[in-house]
Design a protein around this motif. Structure first.
Motif, PDB file in Angstrom:
ATOM      1  N   UNK A 450       0.843  -1.190   0.000  1.00 44.50           N
ATOM      2  CA  UNK A 450       0.000   0.000   0.000  1.00 44.50           C
ATOM      3  C   UNK A 450       0.883   1.247   0.000  1.00 44.50           C
ATOM      4  N   UNK A 451       0.553   2.188  -0.878  1.00 48.15           N
ATOM      5  CA  UNK A 451       1.225   3.484  -0.904  1.00 48.15           C
ATOM      6  C   UNK A 451       0.182   4.547  -0.593  1.00 48.15           C
ATOM      7  N   UNK A 452       0.362   5.239   0.530  1.00 47.88           N
ATOM      8  CA  UNK A 452      -0.600   6.239   0.968  1.00 47.88           C
ATOM      9  C   UNK A 452      -0.202   7.627   0.498  1.00 47.88           C
ATOM     10  N   UNK A 453      -1.189   8.506   0.405  1.00 40.77           N
ATOM     11  CA  UNK A 453      -0.886   9.910   0.112  1.00 40.77           C
ATOM     12  C   UNK A 453      -0.174  10.536   1.301  1.00 40.77           C
ATOM     13  N   UNK A 454      -0.676  10.260   2.510  1.00 43.91           N
ATOM     14  CA  UNK A 454      -0.039  10.746   3.728  1.00 43.91           C
ATOM     15  C   UNK A 454       0.872   9.645   4.230  1.00 43.91           C
ATOM     16  N   UNK A 455       2.120   9.652   3.779  1.00 36.67           N
ATOM     17  CA  UNK A 455       3.054   8.580   4.110  1.00 36.67           C
ATOM     18  C   UNK A 455       3.441   8.670   5.582  1.00 36.67           C
ATOM     19  N   UNK A 456       3.311   7.557   6.279  1.00 39.36           N
ATOM     20  CA  UNK A 456       3.676   7.536   7.691  1.00 39.36           C
ATOM     21  C   UNK A 456       5.073   6.946   7.823  1.00 39.36           C
ATOM     22  N   UNK A 457       5.968   7.703   8.437  1.00 38.32           N
ATOM     23  CA  UNK A 457       7.322   7.231   8.716  1.00 38.32           C
ATOM     24  C   UNK A 457       7.527   7.210  10.223  1.00 38.32           C
ATOM     25  N   UNK A 458       8.122   6.137  10.699  1.00 39.65           N
ATOM     26  CA  UNK A 458       8.378   5.998  12.126  1.00 39.65           C
ATOM     27  C   UNK A 458       9.680   6.695  12.499  1.00 39.65           C
ATOM     28  N   UNK A 459       9.771   7.084  13.762  1.00 39.53           N
ATOM     29  CA  UNK A 459      11.035   7.623  14.253  1.00 39.53           C
ATOM     30  C   UNK A 459      12.087   6.526  14.191  1.00 39.53           C
ATOM     31  N   UNK A 460      13.224   6.821  13.595  1.00 41.22           N
ATOM     32  CA  UNK A 460      14.271   5.818  13.406  1.00 41.22           C
ATOM     33  C   UNK A 460      15.114   6.200  12.198  1.00 41.22           C
ATOM     34  N   UNK A 461      15.737   5.230  11.597  1.00 37.96           N
ATOM     35  CA  UNK A 461      16.558   5.497  10.416  1.00 37.96           C
ATOM     36  C   UNK A 461      15.745   5.258   9.147  1.00 37.96           C
ATOM     37  N   UNK A 462      16.289   5.759   8.037  1.00 41.84           N
ATOM     38  CA  UNK A 462      15.641   5.502   6.747  1.00 41.84           C
ATOM     39  C   UNK A 462      15.619   4.004   6.478  1.00 41.84           C
ATOM     40  N   UNK A 463      16.713   3.330   6.800  1.00 44.66           N
ATOM     41  CA  UNK A 463      16.784   1.887   6.576  1.00 44.66           C
ATOM     42  C   UNK A 463      15.719   1.143   7.368  1.00 44.66           C
ATOM     43  N   UNK A 464      15.534   1.510   8.648  1.00 37.60           N
ATOM     44  CA  UNK A 464      14.532   0.822   9.472  1.00 37.60           C
ATOM     45  C   UNK A 464      13.126   1.085   8.962  1.00 37.60           C
ATOM     46  N   UNK A 465      12.889   2.260   8.383  1.00 38.73           N
ATOM     47  CA  UNK A 465      11.574   2.554   7.815  1.00 38.73           C
ATOM     48  C   UNK A 465      11.328   1.786   6.529  1.00 38.73           C
ATOM     49  N   UNK A 466      12.395   1.490   5.808  1.00 40.80           N
ATOM     50  CA  UNK A 466      12.239   0.754   4.559  1.00 40.80           C
ATOM     51  C   UNK A 466      12.071  -0.740   4.806  1.00 40.80           C
ATOM     52  N   UNK A 467      12.758  -1.285   5.791  1.00 43.24           N
ATOM     53  CA  UNK A 467      12.656  -2.719   6.039  1.00 43.24           C
ATOM     54  C   UNK A 467      11.526  -3.050   7.017  1.00 43.24           C
ATOM     55  N   UNK A 468      10.990  -2.038   7.723  1.00 47.52           N
ATOM     56  CA  UNK A 468       9.855  -2.217   8.636  1.00 47.52           C
ATOM     57  C   UNK A 468      10.088  -3.361   9.619  1.00 47.52           C
ATOM     58  N   UNK A 469      11.290  -3.392  10.195  1.00 50.50           N
ATOM     59  CA  UNK A 469      11.575  -4.361  11.230  1.00 50.50           C
ATOM     60  C   UNK A 469      11.917  -5.754  10.751  1.00 50.50           C
ATOM     61  N   UNK A 470      11.893  -5.981   9.457  1.00 52.55           N
ATOM     62  CA  UNK A 470      12.224  -7.300   8.917  1.00 52.55           C
ATOM     63  C   UNK A 470      13.723  -7.366   8.656  1.00 52.55           C
ATOM     64  N   UNK A 471      14.461  -7.934   9.621  1.00 56.25           N
ATOM     65  CA  UNK A 471      15.917  -7.973   9.515  1.00 56.25           C
ATOM     66  C   UNK A 471      16.402  -8.981   8.485  1.00 56.25           C
ATOM     67  N   UNK A 472      15.488  -9.796   7.988  1.00 54.34           N
ATOM     68  CA  UNK A 472      15.898 -10.775   6.979  1.00 54.34           C
ATOM     69  C   UNK A 472      16.099 -10.138   5.606  1.00 54.34           C
ATOM     70  N   UNK A 473      15.611  -8.900   5.437  1.00 53.56           N
ATOM     71  CA  UNK A 473      15.772  -8.207   4.149  1.00 53.56           C
ATOM     72  C   UNK A 473      17.203  -7.675   4.057  1.00 53.56           C
ATOM     73  N   UNK A 474      17.981  -8.109   3.060  1.00 49.88           N
ATOM     74  CA  UNK A 474      19.365  -7.628   2.954  1.00 49.88           C
ATOM     75  C   UNK A 474      19.419  -6.169   2.498  1.00 49.88           C
ATOM     76  N   UNK A 475      20.473  -5.487   2.896  1.00 48.35           N
ATOM     77  CA  UNK A 475      20.638  -4.083   2.516  1.00 48.35           C
ATOM     78  C   UNK A 475      20.717  -3.933   1.005  1.00 48.35           C
ATOM     79  N   UNK A 476      21.301  -4.916   0.318  1.00 52.73           N
ATOM     80  CA  UNK A 476      21.422  -4.836  -1.143  1.00 52.73           C
ATOM     81  C   UNK A 476      20.053  -4.731  -1.799  1.00 52.73           C
TER      82      UNK A 476
END
Length: 619
Positions: A450-476
């Motif tokens: 889902x892509x919202x018009x009002x994008x919600x970003x959590x306090x944290x890093x850009x990386x943590x917002x992109x992976x949403x807590x899923x550490x199994x997603x590689x940085x690459x």
């Protein structure tokens, strides 16, 4: 005032049992706490007995008092007093260790119960459907997880401790006083009926004051949350002064309620102390006369009774405080269990259908839907509360479909139903041929981006917002997705790149930057169905819009896509455009087909590009 902010009862045995059920994992420690409380209660009167013995046997040497045989020499009396003082000090040290262990263990239990209740509440809030949050302000829910849980913790660590220890102490004092001199005991107890009446009187007023305080606190929390989350609107429309006045009114009402509770509590404490001194005076008068005429009351007994009477009133006073804590805990537990008992309208089936070989086909078959939960399948079709009315829509795997129409036409509702944020009252929403209610919510939603018009970003890093807590997603994979949607260069321009901190709700980022991050986030999750809500390219400049459009086109490739749009130029490339009006599908087809048809869509298109501005809601 909200209905659930008021107390329904002074005491509810069912609620009390549910609260005490949280002690079950800590039964062993609870038993030790009860044993420690009993020992503390037994210890307290012993100090008075030691004082009585020291006075009657060694200091005054009262005739007729049974004492150990001693030579009446100063040295013998000194040694006996020294031994007694050592015993007194030893008991005090034992009491110190016992009280420390009791207080620590009880606080440990209280903190763990607090943790368990908060965990249950947070878990429940995670499972509740979105419709619940439509009806309950955030400030009230925060109060449930913070202040209300604290009230229960206060009852367990303070109230329950005082309830147990005070009950044991009262029994211990009364037993020892009656056994030592029943006449002095009865005189000491003469003020107890007055004390009970005074306690009931003040408890009633304290209860009402506390109820009002809790209600006012919830109102203040709600206003504070609304003002902070809506600060942009507040400052944009110069609402600071008016909001300050509104908050000041609520805050002053909260202050008045607090002062009212302080007033009654300030009166209650000295009143109890005054009654205690009346009892002491009565004992002193009677025992003094008995001593003067040699009627059997000793000086040691008088001193012991004066100490016991004073100490007896303290646990009685503590019990009154316990009742106030109990009422506060009942009120808080009523609200907490009200949340925990809220029906989860969106539930997983007992045997969910497995999603295997996901294709991304979406079908809406005779869908009738209303946000009002009182609307049921038997509600007449003419009822204005229906948001969607008999929707039949079939989307093929990999097809891109745009939903257009006036505000309130039901576009966003379709997106919410496909994600199963709500359930339909009639008909069915199917994904890959199965009703969405047949899937586990987690399995369904992991295939939907889902892509919202009002994008919600959590306090944290850009990386943590992109992976949403899923550490199994590689940085690459994250970097690849960001490059694909064209946001990688912006991220690398930041001081810490992907490790750069994002403030709450992405306050330091522009709308376009947040939109691109949202596309990257959706792409990283690799969804089979892409839902783009309410014009993802709104409120950005032309260059950023083109960048977002390019990113959208890339992300949509090979995926079933449902897009909600107001600017018709952004959805001309879609395979199919579905035109909605008042909860119904009125037209559908490609952009050119709908223009050639000269219907509702053609009228909307002409209004937008004739320079008149599209006012969809006016139609």
């Amino acid at each position: 005032m909200q209905q659930d902010d008021a107390f329904s009862k002074d005491f509810d045995a069912k609620l009390a049992r549910r609260v005490l059920r949280y002690l079950k994992p800590y039964q062993a420690i609870t038993v030790l706490v009860l044993v420690a409380a009993l020992l503390l209660a037994v210890l307290q009167p012993l100090f008075g007995l030691l004082q009585r013995h020291a006075i009657d046997c060694y200091l005054v040497q009262t005739p007729g008092v049974r004492c150990e045989a001693l030579n009446n020499t100063p040295e013998a009396l000194f040694n006996a007093l020294l031994l007694l003082a050592a015993a007194y000090l030893g008991l005090k040290l034992f009491e110190f260790g016992l009280r420390y262990g009791f207080t620590y263990a009880l606080s440990w239990i209280g903190q763990h119960v607090l943790y368990d209740i908060r965990s249950d509440l947070f878990s429940k809030l995670q499972r509740l459907h979105l419709g619940y949050y439509d009806k309950n302000p955030v400030g009230r829910l925060i109060t449930r997880v913070t202040s209300d849980v604290d009230a229960i913790n206060m009852f367990i660590t303070n109230g329950l401790a005082a309830l147990v220890t005070s009950t044991f102490l009262i029994l211990a004092y009364m037993i020892i006083m009656i056994s030592l001199d029943w006449r002095l005991a009865l005189i000491s107890f003469t003020v107890l009926p007055v004390l009970f009446w005074v306690t009931a009187f003040f408890r009633r007023h304290l209860r009402d004051a506390y109820r009002n305080t809790r209600i006012r606190q919830a109102i203040v929390n709600t206003q504070l949350n609304e003002n902070i989350t809506g600060m942009l609107t507040v400052q944009l429309f110069n609402r600071e002064g008016r909001n300050q006045v509104k908050f000041d009114l609520a805050n002053r009402a909260f202050l008045r309620s607090l002062i009212d509770s302080v007033k009654w509590f300030s009166l209650f404490m000295p009143t109890v102390q005054l009654l205690a001194q009346v009892a002491v005076g009565a004992v002193l008068y009677y025992a003094g006369n008995q001593i003067l005429v040699g009627a059997g009351v000793t000086l040691g007994t008088l001193v012991a009774f004066i100490g016991w009477v004073t100490q007896l009133f303290q646990p009685i006073q503590d019990l009154a405080d316990v009742l106030n804590n109990l009422q506060a805990a009942m009120a808080s537990s009523e609200r907490i269990f009200g949340v925990l008992d809220t029906e989860e309208e969106i539930k997983d089936p007992e045997r969910p259908h497995k999603l295997e070989g996901f294709r991304g086909q979406v079908d809406l078959e005779g869908v009738w839907f209303a946000y009002d939960t009182s609307v049921t399948a038997t509600t007449p079709d003419s009822d204005e509360r229906w948001t969607l009315r008999g929707i039949d829509l079939h989307i093929r795997p990999g097809e891109s479909v745009a939903l257009v129409g006036a505000t309130g036409a039901g576009k966003t509702s379709i997106i919410s139903l496909v994600s199963r944020f709500y359930d339909v009252q009639r008909g069915a929403v199917k994904v890959d041929g199965h009703d969405v209610r047949a899937y586990a919510q987690h399995d369904l939603r992991k295939h939907i981006g889902v892509v919202l018009q009002d994008v919600f970003l959590f306090a944290g890093t850009i990386e943590s917002n992109l992976r949403l807590g899923d550490e199994s997603i590689p940085l690459e994979r994250i970097v690849q997705a960001c490059k694909y949607v064209g946001v990688h260069d912006f991220i690398m321009s930041l001081p810490d790149g992907y490790k750069s901190e994002v403030r709450e709700r992405g306050a330091t980022l522009s709308t376009g930057q947040k939109q691109l991050l949202a596309f990257a986030r959706a792409l990283i999750q690799n969804p089979d169905i892409l839902l783009v809500l309410d014009e993802a390219t709104a409120s950005v400049d032309t260059e950023t819009e083109l960048q977002i459009q390019e990113a959208l086109t890339k992300v949509m490739a090979g995926r079933t896509s449902i897009i909600i749009a107001h600017r018709l130029s952004t959805i001309e490339h879609c395979d199919r455009i579905v035109v909605m009006r008042k909860g119904r599908v009125v037209e559908q087809g490609s952009h050119l087909e709908l223009l050639a048809r000269g219907g509702y869509y053609s009228k909307l298109y002409q209004l937008q590009y004739a320079g008149q501005g599209a006012s969809l809601a006016s139609d």
